[in-house]
Design a protein around this motif. Structure first.
Motif, mmCIF file in Angstrom:
data_model
loop_
_atom_site.group_PDB
_atom_site.id
_atom_site.type_symbol
_atom_site.label_atom_id
_atom_site.label_comp_id
_atom_site.label_asym_id
_atom_site.label_seq_id
_atom_site.Cartn_x
_atom_site.Cartn_y
_atom_site.Cartn_z
ATOM 1 N N ASP A 122 18.537 -53.870 -25.218
ATOM 2 C CA ASP A 122 18.349 -54.269 -23.826
ATOM 3 C C ASP A 122 19.231 -55.470 -23.488
ATOM 4 O O ASP A 122 19.866 -55.506 -22.433
ATOM 5 N N ARG A 123 19.290 -56.446 -24.394
ATOM 6 C CA ARG A 123 20.109 -57.626 -24.135
ATOM 7 C C ARG A 123 21.588 -57.277 -24.079
ATOM 8 O O ARG A 123 22.325 -57.776 -23.231
ATOM 9 N N GLN A 124 22.046 -56.412 -24.966
ATOM 10 C CA GLN A 124 23.466 -56.044 -24.990
ATOM 11 C C GLN A 124 23.859 -55.308 -23.709
ATOM 12 O O GLN A 124 24.955 -55.517 -23.173
ATOM 13 N N ILE A 125 22.974 -54.452 -23.217
ATOM 14 C CA ILE A 125 23.259 -53.753 -21.959
ATOM 15 C C ILE A 125 23.262 -54.747 -20.799
ATOM 16 O O ILE A 125 24.164 -54.745 -19.956
ATOM 17 N N ASN A 126 22.247 -55.619 -20.756
ATOM 18 C CA ASN A 126 22.133 -56.592 -19.664
ATOM 19 C C ASN A 126 23.271 -57.604 -19.667
ATOM 20 O O ASN A 126 23.642 -58.132 -18.610
ATOM 21 N N SER A 127 23.821 -57.886 -20.854
ATOM 22 C CA SER A 127 24.924 -58.852 -20.934
ATOM 23 C C SER A 127 26.286 -58.181 -20.764
ATOM 24 O O SER A 127 27.323 -58.801 -20.962
ATOM 25 N N LEU A 148 22.885 -64.202 -17.294
ATOM 26 C CA LEU A 148 23.340 -62.822 -17.435
ATOM 27 C C LEU A 148 24.240 -62.472 -16.256
ATOM 28 O O LEU A 148 23.903 -62.746 -15.098
ATOM 29 N N PRO A 149 25.378 -61.858 -16.515
ATOM 30 C CA PRO A 149 26.316 -61.529 -15.437
ATOM 31 C C PRO A 149 25.867 -60.302 -14.654
ATOM 32 O O PRO A 149 24.987 -59.557 -15.087
ATOM 33 N N LYS A 150 26.461 -60.105 -13.510
ATOM 34 C CA LYS A 150 26.226 -58.885 -12.747
ATOM 35 C C LYS A 150 27.222 -57.836 -13.224
ATOM 36 O O LYS A 150 28.427 -58.074 -13.235
ATOM 37 N N LYS A 151 26.702 -56.686 -13.620
ATOM 38 C CA LYS A 151 27.572 -55.632 -14.135
ATOM 39 C C LYS A 151 28.608 -55.214 -13.094
ATOM 40 O O LYS A 151 29.722 -54.838 -13.433
ATOM 41 N N GLU A 152 28.228 -55.328 -11.816
ATOM 42 C CA GLU A 152 29.152 -54.930 -10.740
ATOM 43 C C GLU A 152 30.416 -55.790 -10.761
ATOM 44 O O GLU A 152 31.510 -55.301 -10.461
ATOM 45 N N LEU A 196 25.340 -66.740 -23.019
ATOM 46 C CA LEU A 196 24.405 -67.561 -23.800
ATOM 47 C C LEU A 196 23.112 -67.818 -23.021
ATOM 48 O O LEU A 196 22.521 -68.888 -23.101
ATOM 49 N N GLU A 197 22.648 -66.816 -22.286
ATOM 50 C CA GLU A 197 21.439 -67.006 -21.479
ATOM 51 C C GLU A 197 20.205 -67.281 -22.333
ATOM 52 O O GLU A 197 19.246 -67.923 -21.907
ATOM 53 N N PHE A 198 20.245 -66.829 -23.590
ATOM 54 C CA PHE A 198 19.103 -66.978 -24.493
ATOM 55 C C PHE A 198 18.868 -68.431 -24.909
ATOM 56 O O PHE A 198 17.822 -68.760 -25.483
ATOM 57 N N LEU A 199 19.806 -69.324 -24.630
ATOM 58 C CA LEU A 199 19.642 -70.735 -24.991
ATOM 59 C C LEU A 199 18.621 -71.446 -24.110
ATOM 60 O O LEU A 199 18.074 -72.474 -24.483
ATOM 61 N N GLY A 200 18.389 -70.889 -22.921
ATOM 62 C CA GLY A 200 17.407 -71.489 -22.020
ATOM 63 C C GLY A 200 17.881 -72.749 -21.331
ATOM 64 O O GLY A 200 17.073 -73.515 -20.800
#
Length: 335
Positions: A143-148, A322-326, A186-190
């Protein structure tokens, strides 16, 4: 009278029985998952074939799913919500040749497949299937890899042939370009995007989330250490983060910069790389890679600071969200 519990042979007996129970439990879970996936595939197939037998049936597709959900739930219990039945239909639609793909799909749980069904692009979906199996990603990691936007970030540096290979073979690590990303997410860093934090705090946050950071770095990375010291005469220098990539057989040095990089930062990394190449790496190992992980890069400054022919030092940006895939898709369209 001998105490059985303290007997070494008895302890070994318990250990061996425990192994058998654990192994067979996992086998049972895998078997149940395989049967579940095959069952859902077959249900999806029957629904699609039923709908295709006439235009009227195709027209009331949504009503069909509602009726199926009601009747199947009444007879078999949970697992037949409208949403889940729709997923079964998508499953067959996306993978109609089950025999051809079954060797792959049987290695994935239904939860993995559900997440993959949300990826509508066929090449992108194929890439994530291969990577999930090869790297044993959990659903959360997938899920994280797709979202990132991992797929889009990798395709930005490849030509059409390279993009096609991603969908057929996954990420193949053959040279340093294959392990580099831009940006790193690096969104997981908080850490808040607008908050004030130091390079030390950024480094500490990475160490505290090292497992996820290694996932973001990609294949083959192992952690060597933080603030790795080396001396030049009476002066001491410290590399923020040192990794080793076992696939490329080389050290990877990372220096963290919370702002825009300068020519001084680049020169410092050049010294770090030179030291590792001359003093640390073995003859059988490849040249050291240096990455300046920064909030804002300037490729022109990098180009003119480094000597001609130096191609092992890179400035790469990081994002704390997290970036926007668009946005990535638009970049790909403009290439």
């Amino acid at each position: 009278m001998t105490n059985i519990s303290s007997n070494n042979d008895y302890s070994m007996l318990i250990k061996e029985i425990g192994k058998i129970v654990s192994n067979n439990k996992q086998k049972a879970i895998n078997l149940v998952n395989t049967i579940l996936v095959e069952t859902y595939f077959s249900i999806g197939k029957y629904i699609v074939e039923y709908e295709q037998k006439g235009e009227k049936r195709a027209e009331y597709g949504k009503e069909l799913l509602k009726k199926l959900s009601k009747d199947l739930t009444k007879e078999f219990g949970k697992g037949f919500s409208v949403q889940n039945i729709e997923r079964m239909r998508y499953f067959y639609t996306y993978f109609p040749d089950f025999e051809k793909s079954s060797s792959l799909m049987r290695k994935l749980s239904w939860t993995h497949i559900v997440r993959l069904l949300s990826v509508r692009d066929e090449n992108e979906r194929s890439f994530y299937i291969i990577e999930t199996i090869e790297n044993s990603w959990s659903v959360r990691e997938l899920d994280r890899q797709i979202n990132s936007s991992l797929y889009e970030r990798l395709t930005l540096s490849k030509d059409k042939k390279g993009v096609l290979e991603l969908s057929k073979k996954g990420q193949i690590i053959e040279n340093y370009n294959d392990v580099l990303k831009d940006p790193y997410i690096l969104e997981f860093l908080g850490l808040e995007e607008r908050s004030s934090y130091s390079e030390t705090e950024l480094e500490t946050a990475i160490i505290n989330n090292l497992e996820t950071f290694l996932l973001e770095l990609g294949k083959g990375f192992t952690f060597v250490g933080r603030q790795k010291r080396f001396s030049a005469g009476v002066d001491h220098f410290y590399v923020d983060l040192v990794f080793y990539n076992r696939l490329l057989k080389c050290f990877v040095l990372i220096d963290l910069k919370i702002g825009k990089i300068t020519h001084g930062d680049i020169g410092q990394m050049q010294m770090y790389v030179n030291y590792y190449d001359r003093e640390i790496k073995q003859n059988f190992e490849n040249k050291t890679i240096g990455i300046l992980l920064c909030k804002e890069k300037n490729d022109i400054v990098v180009e003119y600071t480094l000597p001609e022919g130096e191609n092992m030092i890179f400035a790469k940006e990081y994002n704390l969200y997290l970036p926007k895939k668009e946005d990535f898709k638009r970049q790909l369209e403009n290439l």
